[in-house]
Design an enzyme around this catalytic site. Sequence first.
Site, PDB file in Angstrom:
ATOM      1  N   LYS A   1      44.747  41.767  42.119  1.00  0.00           N
ATOM      2  CA  LYS A   1      43.947  40.883  42.987  1.00  0.00           C
ATOM      3  C   LYS A   1      43.984  41.395  44.433  1.00  0.00           C
ATOM      4  O   LYS A   1      43.299  40.888  45.294  1.00  0.00           O
ATOM      5  CB  LYS A   1      44.482  39.454  42.950  1.00  0.00           C
ATOM      6  CG  LYS A   1      44.799  38.986  41.547  1.00  0.00           C
ATOM      7  CD  LYS A   1      44.226  37.671  41.199  1.00  0.00           C
ATOM      8  CE  LYS A   1      44.829  37.180  39.912  1.00  0.00           C
ATOM      9  NZ  LYS A   1      43.855  36.594  39.021  1.00  0.00           N
TER      10      LYS A   1
ATOM     11  N   HIS B   1      48.063  27.265  38.040  1.00  0.00           N
ATOM     12  CA  HIS B   1      47.520  28.152  37.001  1.00  0.00           C
ATOM     13  C   HIS B   1      48.437  28.018  35.787  1.00  0.00           C
ATOM     14  O   HIS B   1      49.643  27.764  35.943  1.00  0.00           O
ATOM     15  CB  HIS B   1      47.556  29.581  37.556  1.00  0.00           C
ATOM     16  CG  HIS B   1      46.862  30.604  36.725  1.00  0.00           C
ATOM     17  ND1 HIS B   1      47.428  31.149  35.606  1.00  0.00           N
ATOM     18  CD2 HIS B   1      45.654  31.195  36.862  1.00  0.00           C
ATOM     19  CE1 HIS B   1      46.602  32.046  35.095  1.00  0.00           C
ATOM     20  NE2 HIS B   1      45.518  32.091  35.832  1.00  0.00           N
TER      21      HIS B   1
ATOM     22  N   ASP C   1      53.716  30.825  43.842  1.00  0.00           N
ATOM     23  CA  ASP C   1      52.736  31.632  43.116  1.00  0.00           C
ATOM     24  C   ASP C   1      51.706  32.090  44.146  1.00  0.00           C
ATOM     25  O   ASP C   1      50.854  31.301  44.575  1.00  0.00           O
ATOM     26  CB  ASP C   1      52.091  30.787  42.014  1.00  0.00           C
ATOM     27  CG  ASP C   1      50.939  31.514  41.327  1.00  0.00           C
ATOM     28  OD1 ASP C   1      50.564  32.612  41.795  1.00  0.00           O
ATOM     29  OD2 ASP C   1      50.410  30.974  40.342  1.00  0.00           O
TER      30      ASP C   1
ATOM     31  N   GLN D   1      46.811  34.335  44.486  1.00  0.00           N
ATOM     32  CA  GLN D   1      45.521  34.254  45.206  1.00  0.00           C
ATOM     33  C   GLN D   1      45.729  34.260  46.713  1.00  0.00           C
ATOM     34  O   GLN D   1      44.824  33.889  47.453  1.00  0.00           O
ATOM     35  CB  GLN D   1      44.784  32.961  44.806  1.00  0.00           C
ATOM     36  CG  GLN D   1      44.421  32.867  43.353  1.00  0.00           C
ATOM     37  CD  GLN D   1      43.346  33.864  42.938  1.00  0.00           C
ATOM     38  OE1 GLN D   1      42.633  34.420  43.771  1.00  0.00           O
ATOM     39  NE2 GLN D   1      43.241  34.097  41.645  1.00  0.00           N
TER      40      GLN D   1
ATOM     41  N   CYS E   1      41.947  28.883  33.766  1.00  0.00           N
ATOM     42  CA  CYS E   1      43.375  28.752  33.413  1.00  0.00           C
ATOM     43  C   CYS E   1      44.030  27.595  34.169  1.00  0.00           C
ATOM     44  O   CYS E   1      45.204  27.684  34.556  1.00  0.00           O
ATOM     45  CB  CYS E   1      44.149  30.043  33.656  1.00  0.00           C
ATOM     46  SG  CYS E   1      43.623  31.376  32.602  1.00  0.00           S
TER      47      CYS E   1
HETATM   48  N1  PMP Z   1      48.468  32.336  39.354  1.00  0.00           N
HETATM   49  C1  PMP Z   1      47.263  32.269  39.914  1.00  0.00           C
HETATM   50  C2  PMP Z   1      47.018  31.266  41.000  1.00  0.00           C
HETATM   51  C3  PMP Z   1      46.240  33.107  39.475  1.00  0.00           C
HETATM   52  O1  PMP Z   1      45.030  33.017  40.022  1.00  0.00           O
HETATM   53  C4  PMP Z   1      46.509  34.036  38.445  1.00  0.00           C
HETATM   54  C5  PMP Z   1      45.414  34.946  37.920  1.00  0.00           C
HETATM   55  N2  PMP Z   1      44.201  34.331  37.700  1.00  0.00           N
HETATM   56  C6  PMP Z   1      47.785  34.080  37.918  1.00  0.00           C
HETATM   57  C7  PMP Z   1      48.744  33.220  38.383  1.00  0.00           C
HETATM   58  C8  PMP Z   1      48.142  35.040  36.826  1.00  0.00           C
HETATM   59  O2  PMP Z   1      48.030  36.343  37.272  1.00  0.00           O
HETATM   60  P1  PMP Z   1      48.137  37.571  36.251  1.00  0.00           P
HETATM   61  O3  PMP Z   1      47.202  37.248  35.128  1.00  0.00           O
HETATM   62  O4  PMP Z   1      47.711  38.745  37.049  1.00  0.00           O
HETATM   63  O5  PMP Z   1      49.549  37.630  35.802  1.00  0.00           O
END
Ligand code: PMP
Length: 419
Positions: A239, A136, A213, A216, A377
Amino acid sequence: MSVKTLTPLTTGVDEYNVEKIRKDFPILAQTIHGKPLVYLDNAATAQKPQAVIDSIVEYYTSMNANVHRGVHHLSEVSTKAFEDARIKIKEFINAKSESEVIFTRGTTEAINLVAASYGRAFLKEGDEIILTGMEHHSNLVPWQLIAKEKQLKIKIIPVDDNGELVLDDLENFFTEKTKFAAINYVSNSLGTINDVKKIIDTSHLHSVPVLLDAAQTVNHLEIDVQKLDCDFLAFSGHKLYGPTGIGILYGKKSLLDSMPPYMGGGDMIAKVTYSESTYNELPHKFEAGTSNIADAIALGAAIDYVKQIGLEAIAHHENCLLEYATAELLNLEGLKIIGTAKNKCGVISFVFDTIHPHDVGTFLDFEGIAVRTGHHCTQPLMHRFGIPATTRASFAMYNTKNEVDILINGLKRVIKVFK
Ligand code: PMP
């Protein structure tokens, strides 16, 4: 993926009762454009159970006061609830100590904290950082920022056509200059569950710390940071059926102790003079300013709720939906699934040969179906697959087989209209 039939699910206590669970999520009773809401955008953010909503209301109704600094009753009550939430999170990920659990705004802030603090203190020109091809942007851009500042080199573990990491020659990624690895656990775009244990163990053979990370992951898989032996782990409350604006950085105490503060301000200090300051102990050293107290407590309530249903039962339910949806989607004309890894959870991404994902998403919205379309993203990953975007359906504990059928029927109408 082989297709399992939808077997009766148990929570360990009761039979998994999705209709009962749905009643705990008031937003799901809505109609959108006159149709019942089918919420399949859970990878972007999950809906909140009443217990989480109640926790926020209760906090502001009867507890609100700033934490740590007050001697009055409300401040003590608020501090206790805030620190109790930290203990719940510590237990949820099996950290050794609650001092290893730092409240952040979310995954993004947690990763930026490590990149900035650890990166500035311990990485130097010419050092190498390992990331994967399915990060991401939140686990890519912070590293690019520090790489630019410090003249570091970023190395990317490639992704194969199924959306799996190519780990056969993982050893070859490491040189004596490799100093950090930041790795996606479950892909938000493909649903791939990465073999992070292999990456962690290989990294440690080279004395390289690893950040996971887990944005998910925490809502689908049980996490034990001690068993995984990861050095850092980041996730977001929203999430995991908790509120937005709250997240967690877990870090091994020895590493967090060795790192300089990320932000300066109240609560993170021990002693301040006009010329210099000393810093508070963990975790407060990394929690400058007034924390998001209400949402930290509500994240604790979300964890209580998830535990009550049982992550294993939730994962089983979601996997059945994923497998059913996969089989049904493959019957649709011109549809290709992006991300066909053996180990997947939560997410299914797909493209049509001639219909743009944004058209798919807009059409489905008129049917009350919420899916996400775009690059999620993960622009470099989209580039890897030679596509600008996908349509992504993502599942949570409250989704049903009937909702998958509604999605499939909606897609059949999309095909009819756009062909
Ligand atoms: N890493 C992953 C794999 C994600 O799916 C997300 C959110 N889509 C993020 C990081 C970022 O999370 P946040 O926007 O809640 O900081």
